[in-house]
Write a protein that holds these residues in place. Structure first.
Motif, PDB file in Angstrom:
ATOM      1  N   LEU A  83       0.840  -1.197   0.000  1.00 19.13           N
ATOM      2  CA  LEU A  83       0.000   0.000   0.000  1.00 19.13           C
ATOM      3  C   LEU A  83       0.872   1.243   0.000  1.00 19.13           C
ATOM      4  CD1 LEU A  83      -2.777   1.427   0.329  1.00 19.13           C
ATOM      5  CD2 LEU A  83      -2.503   1.152   2.804  1.00 19.13           C
ATOM      6  N   ILE A  84       0.780   2.028  -1.075  1.00 17.33           N
ATOM      7  CA  ILE A  84       1.475   3.311  -1.171  1.00 17.33           C
ATOM      8  C   ILE A  84       0.451   4.410  -0.946  1.00 17.33           C
ATOM      9  CG2 ILE A  84       2.743   4.865  -2.713  1.00 17.33           C
ATOM     10  CD1 ILE A  84       3.704   2.336  -4.216  1.00 17.33           C
ATOM     11  N   SER A  85       0.720   5.283   0.013  1.00 14.72           N
ATOM     12  CA  SER A  85      -0.235   6.357   0.293  1.00 14.72           C
ATOM     13  C   SER A  85       0.480   7.567   0.866  1.00 14.72           C
ATOM     14  CB  SER A  85      -1.313   5.885   1.273  1.00 14.72           C
ATOM     15  OG  SER A  85      -2.193   6.945   1.598  1.00 14.72           O
ATOM     16  N   SER A  86      -0.014   8.751   0.488  1.00 13.08           N
ATOM     17  CA  SER A  86       0.508  10.001   1.041  1.00 13.08           C
ATOM     18  C   SER A  86      -0.230  10.387   2.315  1.00 13.08           C
ATOM     19  CB  SER A  86       0.382  11.124   0.001  1.00 13.08           C
ATOM     20  OG  SER A  86       1.170  10.837  -1.125  1.00 13.08           O
ATOM     21  N   GLU A  87      -1.297   9.659   2.649  1.00 10.97           N
ATOM     22  CA  GLU A  87      -2.066   9.944   3.852  1.00 10.97           C
ATOM     23  C   GLU A  87      -1.562   9.060   4.989  1.00 10.97           C
ATOM     24  OE1 GLU A  87      -6.309  10.170   3.458  1.00 10.97           O
ATOM     25  OE2 GLU A  87      -6.197  10.817   1.365  1.00 10.97           O
ATOM     26  N   LEU A  88      -0.875   9.657   5.937  1.00 12.78           N
ATOM     27  CA  LEU A  88      -0.302   8.881   7.039  1.00 12.78           C
ATOM     28  C   LEU A  88      -1.350   8.118   7.861  1.00 12.78           C
ATOM     29  CD1 LEU A  88       2.651  11.081   8.376  1.00 12.78           C
ATOM     30  CD2 LEU A  88       2.743   9.028   6.967  1.00 12.78           C
ATOM     31  N   PRO A  89      -2.527   8.715   8.136  1.00 15.14           N
ATOM     32  CA  PRO A  89      -3.528   7.933   8.876  1.00 15.14           C
ATOM     33  C   PRO A  89      -3.909   6.638   8.143  1.00 15.14           C
ATOM     34  CG  PRO A  89      -4.117  10.258   8.876  1.00 15.14           C
ATOM     35  CD  PRO A  89      -2.962  10.114   7.936  1.00 15.14           C
ATOM     36  N   GLU A  90      -3.945   6.688   6.816  1.00 16.61           N
ATOM     37  CA  GLU A  90      -4.272   5.502   6.023  1.00 16.61           C
ATOM     38  C   GLU A  90      -3.174   4.454   6.138  1.00 16.61           C
ATOM     39  OE1 GLU A  90      -6.536   5.696   2.145  1.00 16.61           O
ATOM     40  OE2 GLU A  90      -4.483   5.520   1.379  1.00 16.61           O
ATOM     41  N   ILE A  91      -1.918   4.893   6.012  1.00 20.57           N
ATOM     42  CA  ILE A  91      -0.783   3.979   6.156  1.00 20.57           C
ATOM     43  C   ILE A  91      -0.783   3.337   7.538  1.00 20.57           C
ATOM     44  CG2 ILE A  91       1.735   3.947   6.447  1.00 20.57           C
ATOM     45  CD1 ILE A  91       1.153   3.908   3.564  1.00 20.57           C
ATOM     46  N   LEU A  92      -0.994   4.159   8.568  1.00 20.21           N
ATOM     47  CA  LEU A  92      -0.970   3.668   9.951  1.00 20.21           C
ATOM     48  C   LEU A  92      -2.168   2.772  10.254  1.00 20.21           C
ATOM     49  CD1 LEU A  92       0.094   7.020  11.647  1.00 20.21           C
ATOM     50  CD2 LEU A  92       1.502   4.955  11.507  1.00 20.21           C
ATOM     51  N   LYS A  97       3.909  -2.312  13.253  1.00 17.18           N
ATOM     52  CA  LYS A  97       2.632  -1.619  13.470  1.00 17.18           C
ATOM     53  C   LYS A  97       2.581  -0.937  14.840  1.00 17.18           C
ATOM     54  CE  LYS A  97      -2.365  -2.406  13.094  1.00 17.18           C
ATOM     55  NZ  LYS A  97      -2.570  -1.555  11.913  1.00 17.18           N
ATOM     56  N   GLU A  98       3.150  -1.581  15.855  1.00 19.16           N
ATOM     57  CA  GLU A  98       3.053  -1.053  17.212  1.00 19.16           C
ATOM     58  C   GLU A  98       3.912   0.196  17.408  1.00 19.16           C
ATOM     59  OE1 GLU A  98       3.798  -4.185  16.432  1.00 19.16           O
ATOM     60  OE2 GLU A  98       1.826  -5.067  16.838  1.00 19.16           O
ATOM     61  N   GLU A  99       5.053   0.253  16.744  1.00 20.13           N
ATOM     62  CA  GLU A  99       5.971   1.384  16.960  1.00 20.13           C
ATOM     63  C   GLU A  99       5.741   2.540  16.002  1.00 20.13           C
ATOM     64  OE1 GLU A  99      10.084   0.433  15.911  1.00 20.13           O
ATOM     65  OE2 GLU A  99       9.353  -1.253  14.707  1.00 20.13           O
ATOM     66  N   ALA A 100       4.913   2.323  14.974  1.00 20.35           N
ATOM     67  CA  ALA A 100       4.730   3.348  13.943  1.00 20.35           C
ATOM     68  C   ALA A 100       3.748   4.421  14.388  1.00 20.35           C
ATOM     69  CB  ALA A 100       4.229   2.702  12.650  1.00 20.35           C
ATOM     70  N   THR A 101       4.177   5.664  14.268  1.00 20.44           N
ATOM     71  CA  THR A 101       3.311   6.826  14.490  1.00 20.44           C
ATOM     72  C   THR A 101       3.634   7.858  13.412  1.00 20.44           C
ATOM     73  OG1 THR A 101       4.903   7.981  15.909  1.00 20.44           O
ATOM     74  CG2 THR A 101       3.352   6.475  17.000  1.00 20.44           C
ATOM     75  N   SER A 102       2.783   8.859  13.290  1.00 18.47           N
ATOM     76  CA  SER A 102       3.051   9.938  12.337  1.00 18.47           C
ATOM     77  C   SER A 102       4.385  10.607  12.656  1.00 18.47           C
ATOM     78  CB  SER A 102       1.928  10.983  12.375  1.00 18.47           C
ATOM     79  OG  SER A 102       0.708  10.427  11.988  1.00 18.47           O
ATOM     80  N   GLU A 103       4.653  10.767  13.952  1.00 19.13           N
ATOM     81  CA  GLU A 103       5.872  11.441  14.373  1.00 19.13           C
ATOM     82  C   GLU A 103       7.118  10.636  14.016  1.00 19.13           C
ATOM     83  OE1 GLU A 103       2.481  13.094  16.306  1.00 19.13           O
ATOM     84  OE2 GLU A 103       3.181  11.011  16.316  1.00 19.13           O
ATOM     85  N   THR A 104       7.079   9.308  14.241  1.00 21.75           N
ATOM     86  CA  THR A 104       8.261   8.488  13.931  1.00 21.75           C
ATOM     87  C   THR A 104       8.526   8.445  12.430  1.00 21.75           C
ATOM     88  OG1 THR A 104       6.873   6.490  13.995  1.00 21.75           O
ATOM     89  CG2 THR A 104       8.110   7.031  15.990  1.00 21.75           C
ATOM     90  N   ILE A 105       7.457   8.385  11.640  1.00 18.39           N
ATOM     91  CA  ILE A 105       7.615   8.364  10.183  1.00 18.39           C
ATOM     92  C   ILE A 105       8.217   9.676   9.693  1.00 18.39           C
ATOM     93  CG2 ILE A 105       6.371   8.341   7.976  1.00 18.39           C
ATOM     94  CD1 ILE A 105       4.423   6.321   9.258  1.00 18.39           C
ATOM     95  N   MET A 106       7.659  10.801  10.145  1.00 19.31           N
ATOM     96  CA  MET A 106       8.156  12.105   9.701  1.00 19.31           C
ATOM     97  C   MET A 106       9.574  12.370  10.190  1.00 19.31           C
ATOM     98  SD  MET A 106       6.034  13.298   7.637  1.00 19.31           S
ATOM     99  CE  MET A 106       6.969  14.795   7.382  1.00 19.31           C
TER     100      MET A 106
END
Length: 513
Positions: free
Chosen positions: A464-473, A493-502
């Protein structure tokens, strides 16, 4: 007394087999930003096409009152002369012409048969400054990104003395920072007295920028919410759009992931097709397990689409190298046919340009990737084609009167379902979904998320490729992060957040700077 710049009264528009608009009413105040929201197929774009003259007077019922005058537009030029300018979701720019040439195409500056180029470029540069674009107006459109092209369209609208600016999904192809800049630009125009109508499925943006919000559902006006006195939270808007509360955005999925890798990519590199010395995918490696949804996050230009298309039978790029294994066996995917035969499918982000043939039927588009399944000795079996397309119409809940209808007449969300049906019919083991919910509403998004869950429940695997972080998460079991063509992180999945990705993206960007 409030000054109403536009009133659309009892607008009804019918297409063969479907009533797109049913007595729709809309009032827009002068100097406000008015949002138009609703599910795909609710009638938003159709209503704006009526207003702008794309659907001429006589092809619909009802009245358009603009600045106190009854208007009967027979073509788009009629509405533009009144200062009503529409910017469509698919940008109408010519890639190999300059910014200035695009801005004044059909509205050239100078005398008949003698364009005043100094005036053209000079005025274009002035307008570009207003919209915050630093490029020279002599720059070719192909040499600037989608976000900047959107600003060119707005500058083009300003050149036509826009009084009422209509923007249809203006941020659907933009990243978060580009979207914020564009919305702030609309707010600055509002301070100067310009009126805007914005159509968007990004409800957080609507809440940020809109003064009032009119909700359409199934071609009818449901209500208009006023920011100054009504609740315009995302939950409240969604309730008006779909007719019910939607507390869950992402359907739950039981984890059925096996330990076996169905896909392994090692040191995969793709070079730019026009500038071969430039790597757009730089020694990328990833794995995908059976029954798993792996997300790839990153900003626009990170190389995600280039990776997907390079993998899909070298559909993009040149000098492609690296090892690809499917079910533990190394494969060579020289062309798209090889990818399909190895049970790999790619659902493009550009459904209208590369995914579907808009002038052809739903049935034809559904079976296009696997014509052998509906043919006998090279002759297409129309009955079988109809049966297959009808089954997918029911399975994916595609809204259409018949599968013989042209795909171009469907809403964006229903077009996306036809594109998914096309590749589901090919029966792939691995499905790459590139921005599968771009430009579609929250209800249709939920339905597509359910389809993804059904696919992995059947043992399929999804990238899944997406520019929407909520969708990815919300949808991914595991997430890779890309930046500047490189894989810069992998998160569970457990460690991923918008902040960690950015933070991974910013760290990689600063390192490469």
């Amino acid at each position: 007394m409030e000054n109403i710049i536009l009133e659309m009264r009892n607008i009804t528009k019918t297409f063969p087999g479907v009533k797109a608009l049913d007595n729709v009413n809309l009032k827009v105040k002068e100097g406000e930003i008015h949002a138009l929201v609703g599910e795909n197929g609710a009638g938003k774009s159709t209503l704006m096409n009526v207003l702008s003259g794309i659907y001429p007077y006589g092809s619909y019922e009802g009245e358009i009152i603009y600045q106190g005058e009854l208007c009967k537009f027979s073509k788009i030029k009629d509405s533009e002369e009144k200062g009503i300018i529409i910017i469509h979701q698919e940008l109408a720019l010519v890639p190999y012409m300059s910014i200035a040439e695009n801005m004044f195409l059909g509205n050239e500056r100078g005398k008949p048969y003698a364009i005043n180029w100094n005036d053209t470029y000079g005025y274009a540069d002035e307008l570009l400054k207003i919209v915050g674009l630093k490029e020279s107006s002599r720059t070719l459109i192909k040499d600037i990104g989608i976000g900047k092209q959107q600003l060119v369209e707005i500058a083009k609208a300003l050149s036509k003395k826009a009084k009422l600016l209509i923007l249809d999904e203006p941020t659907s192809s933009l990243n978060e920072s580009e979207s914020k800049s564009l919305l702030d630009l609309l707010l600055s125009f509002k301070k100067e007295g310009m009126t805007s109508i914005i159509i968007s499925h990004k409800l957080n943006e609507i809440s940020y920028v809109a003064d009032r919000i009119t909700i359409l559902r199934d071609g009818s006006t449901i209500e208009t919410l006023d920011k100054s006195k009504d609740d315009i939270s995302e939950e409240r808007i969604i309730k008006g759009m779909v007719g019910r509360d939607m507390t869950v955005r992402f359907p739950k999925r039981d984890s059925l992931i096996s330990n076996e890798n169905v896909l392994e990519i090692n040191d995969f590199t793709v070079h730019h097709p026009m500038t071969p010395e430039r790597k757009v995918v730089d020694h990328v490696s990833l794995t995908l397990k059976k029954g798993e949804v792996v997300g790839i996050a990153g900003l626009m230009g990170a190389g995600r689409t280039e990776l997907a298309m390079g993998l899909f039978g070298k559909a993009y790029g040149r000098n492609i190298s690296g090892e690809v294994k499917i079910n533990g066996k190394e494969v060579t995917l020289r062309k798209v046919k090889d990818a399909i035969e190895n049970r790999l499918a790619y659902v493009t982000e550009d459904r209208k340009g590369n995914g579907l043939i808009l002038s052809k039927s739903i049935a034809m588009n559904t079976t296009l990737s696997s014509l052998k399944k509906v043919s006998y000795k090279g002759v297409l079996d129309r009955d079988k084609e109809y049966e297959v397309a009808s089954n997918y119409k029911e399975k994916l809940k595609t809204k259409c009167p018949t599968v013989w209808q042209n795909v171009g007449n469907l809403s964006g969300g229903n077009q996306q379902k036809v594109l998914l049906a096309k590749w589901m019919f090919a029966n792939p083991d691995i499905l790459i979904l590139d921005e599968p919910t771009r430009g579609i509403d929250v209800g249709a998004k939920y339905e597509i998320y359910c389809i993804i869950n059904e696919l992995v429940a059947e043992g399929k695997s999804v990238i899944l490729i997406s520019s929407e972080l909520p969708e990815i998460l919300g949808m991914s079991d595991r997430i890779y992060v890309m930046c500047d063509g490189k894989m810069v992180g992998e998160l569970g999945k457990e460690e991923a957040t918008s902040e960690t990705i950015m933070s991974l993206i910013l760290k990689a960007s600063n390192k490469g700077a």
